[in-house]
Scaffold this motif. Structure first.
Motif, PDB file in Angstrom:
ATOM      1  N   ILE A 138       0.869  -1.176   0.000  1.00  0.00           N
ATOM      2  CA  ILE A 138       0.000   0.000   0.000  1.00  0.00           C
ATOM      3  C   ILE A 138       0.908   1.229   0.000  1.00  0.00           C
ATOM      4  CG2 ILE A 138      -1.797   1.271   1.228  1.00  0.00           C
ATOM      5  CD1 ILE A 138      -2.557  -1.437   2.544  1.00  0.00           C
ATOM      6  N   THR A 139       0.706   2.118  -0.962  1.00  0.00           N
ATOM      7  CA  THR A 139       1.485   3.346  -1.040  1.00  0.00           C
ATOM      8  C   THR A 139       0.709   4.472  -0.378  1.00  0.00           C
ATOM      9  OG1 THR A 139       2.545   2.661  -3.108  1.00  0.00           O
ATOM     10  CG2 THR A 139       2.596   5.011  -2.571  1.00  0.00           C
ATOM     11  N   LEU A 140       1.334   5.116   0.602  1.00  0.00           N
ATOM     12  CA  LEU A 140       0.706   6.187   1.368  1.00  0.00           C
ATOM     13  C   LEU A 140       1.283   7.530   0.942  1.00  0.00           C
ATOM     14  CD1 LEU A 140       1.000   4.519   4.888  1.00  0.00           C
ATOM     15  CD2 LEU A 140      -0.906   4.349   3.296  1.00  0.00           C
ATOM     16  N   ASN A 141       0.407   8.489   0.699  1.00  0.00           N
ATOM     17  CA  ASN A 141       0.821   9.844   0.348  1.00  0.00           C
ATOM     18  C   ASN A 141       0.532  10.765   1.519  1.00  0.00           C
ATOM     19  OD1 ASN A 141       1.461   9.482  -2.611  1.00  0.00           O
ATOM     20  ND2 ASN A 141      -0.668   8.798  -2.608  1.00  0.00           N
ATOM     21  N   PHE A 142       1.569  11.434   2.014  1.00  0.00           N
ATOM     22  CA  PHE A 142       1.425  12.391   3.101  1.00  0.00           C
ATOM     23  C   PHE A 142       1.711  13.799   2.581  1.00  0.00           C
ATOM     24  CE2 PHE A 142       2.317   8.384   5.204  1.00  0.00           C
ATOM     25  CZ  PHE A 142       1.403   8.386   6.248  1.00  0.00           C
ATOM     26  N   ALA A 143       1.170  14.782   3.286  1.00  0.00           N
ATOM     27  CA  ALA A 143       1.282  16.167   2.829  1.00  0.00           C
ATOM     28  C   ALA A 143       2.730  16.656   2.817  1.00  0.00           C
ATOM     29  CB  ALA A 143       0.418  17.075   3.704  1.00  0.00           C
ATOM     30  N   HIS A 144       3.545  16.222   3.763  1.00  0.00           N
ATOM     31  CA  HIS A 144       4.898  16.773   3.890  1.00  0.00           C
ATOM     32  C   HIS A 144       5.946  15.669   4.023  1.00  0.00           C
ATOM     33  CE1 HIS A 144       3.000  20.655   4.329  1.00  0.00           C
ATOM     34  NE2 HIS A 144       2.305  20.212   5.360  1.00  0.00           N
ATOM     35  N   GLN A 145       5.790  14.604   3.239  1.00  0.00           N
ATOM     36  CA  GLN A 145       6.765  13.519   3.317  1.00  0.00           C
ATOM     37  C   GLN A 145       6.769  12.764   2.000  1.00  0.00           C
ATOM     38  OE1 GLN A 145       6.837  11.055   6.926  1.00  0.00           O
ATOM     39  NE2 GLN A 145       7.118   9.239   5.678  1.00  0.00           N
ATOM     40  N   ASP A 146       7.891  12.109   1.714  1.00  0.00           N
ATOM     41  CA  ASP A 146       7.959  11.256   0.539  1.00  0.00           C
ATOM     42  C   ASP A 146       6.987  10.095   0.689  1.00  0.00           C
ATOM     43  OD1 ASP A 146       9.938  12.871  -0.505  1.00  0.00           O
ATOM     44  OD2 ASP A 146      11.572  11.653   0.323  1.00  0.00           O
ATOM     45  N   LEU A 147       6.716   9.427  -0.418  1.00  0.00           N
ATOM     46  CA  LEU A 147       5.819   8.274  -0.394  1.00  0.00           C
ATOM     47  C   LEU A 147       6.317   7.229   0.601  1.00  0.00           C
ATOM     48  CD1 LEU A 147       5.128   7.727  -4.203  1.00  0.00           C
ATOM     49  CD2 LEU A 147       3.717   8.934  -2.529  1.00  0.00           C
TER      50      LEU A 147
END
Length: 394
Positions: free
Chosen positions: A133-142
């Motif tokens: 599962i790839t998680l996208n955060f507002a202020h971080q790399d994948l």
């Protein structure tokens, strides 16, 4: 970067899951959108069902140190300050009242590996790619993870992706919360939780914490209009005192103190959600308010989240497949949490009854209390007697 389990949300449910997983040697990482933990001092009631969880996680002494022991309940009327019913708890396991911030800090302090928590990480989206599962955060790399647990509250981004058509609905109640320094005039409220019930509104009061206790107040009123969102919207204390004016000398003293005390008072709207048909999809599942938001009329919101967390950790430890573990967890929790949701809704109607319904309620409570107040323990026995430790060891 790859972890076995990504937990979104470091509230009480997320921290309990992290601690339970750590004790079983299961790899995880916890992501919290706030920059740090908020030190909110408002109260929590910890009934025996969840105290068993915390005791099993090794917190007995520390939990006792931060908590006030509750031995029973009292229901009173706004009209004439009558005691409608009072009864003692009959559980050997304690019922505690503590500050939310103290319990939160206790859970955090109990974690050995603080590096497993990342702050200021707001999840914006995620996608399933094969076994990861790839998680996208507002202020971080994948970030890539093998599994995902949404413990991110009533407006959970994880749930919104699983169930985009399901939205939390305003339940028609506005609530106010405040704390006051405990003083001698409040001594009749010691060692119990007291509820005053009136037309379309009610007040819950109980001692909060152990050393130098506070009085915790929750005031709820029916309100068909709600526009603002948030937990820290300042409230007009003069307006509250006027709205909740009653015939109880003690409660009116408390309202007077509320107005004069510099401690802030906040309001928030209560949101509800119909029980979901399922929480789990492959390697993704939900926990606590993200799965089953609760109205606060049975004082079980934090308790259900911690029960979820404890049982989920055991299911993960017991199963070789994360998908199987998540489905097993869902099976063990879905019906119970749905029943607690419905009970909380029913209590809202009881607490805010008017007219003939209020008269029938008051007469019924008075009769039961007169005959045998302990009968009222039977109403909550299915909640308080629940033992997650025995359940997962079957």
């Amino acid at each position: 970067m790859s972890e076995k389990i990504a937990i979104i949300g470091a509230g009480i449910g997320g921290l309990t899951l992290a601690l339970a997983l750590e004790k079983k040697g299961i790899d995880f990482h916890l992501y919290e959108q706030a920059n740090s933990f908020e030190a909110l001092g408002y109260g929590l009631q910890l009934s025996p069902n969840v105290v068993r969880v915390l005791q099993n996680l090794g917190m007995s002494k520390n939990l006792e140190a931060i908590s006030h022991r509750c031995f029973g309940f009292e229901l009173r009327s706004f009209e004439g300050d009558r005691t409608l019913a009072q009864w003692k708890l009959d559980s050997d396991t304690p019922y505690y009242q503590c500050r939310r911030a103290d319990l939160h800090q206790l859970l955090y302090n109990s974690l050995q590996n603080k590096h497993s928590i990342s702050f200021a990480q707001k999840l914006t989206s995620y996608r399933v790619e094969g076994e990861e599962i790839t998680l996208n955060f507002a202020h971080q790399d994948l970030v890539k993870s093998h599994a995902l647990v949404g413990a991110d509250g009533v407006r959970s981004p994880v749930r919104q992706t699983l169930f985009p058509q399901e939205k939390p609905q305003y339940a028609g109640y506005a609530a106010y919360r405040a704390i006051l320094p405990f003083k001698a005039e409040y001594n009749p409220l010691m060692d119990k939780a007291t509820v005053w019930m009136g037309e379309n509104h009610h007040v819950v009061a109980y001692p909060n914490g152990n050393q130098n206790p506070w009085l915790n107040l929750v005031l709820v009123v029916k309100d068909s209009q709600w526009h603002q969102q948030g937990w820290t919207i300042p409230a007009d204390k003069q307006e509250i005192a006027q709205s909740f004016k009653n015939k109880s000398k003690l409660l009116n003293t408390i309202l007077t103190d509320l107005v004069s005390n510099p401690e802030p008072c906040y309001k928030w709207g209560l949101f509800d959600h119909q029980p979901l048909p399922f929480w789990t999809q492959g390697k993704i599942t939900l926990l606590g308010d993200s799965a089953h938001p609760l109205l606060p009329f049975q004082a079980q919101g934090a308790a259900m989240a911690m029960e979820d967390a404890y049982i989920l950790a055991h299911c993960i430890a017991q199963e070789t497949s994360i998908q199987t573990a998540f489905v097993k967890y869902q099976h063990l929790r879905l019906k119970r949490t749905a029943k607690v949701q419905q009970t909380s809704r029913n209590n809202a109607n009881i607490f805010h009854a008017t007219g003939i319904k209020a008269m029938v309620r008051d007469m019924g409570l008075g009769l039961i209390s007169l005959v045998n107040g302990q009968l009222l323990n039977q109403k909550t026995a299915w909640i308080y007697n629940y033992d997650p430790i025995k359940l997962v060891n079957i």
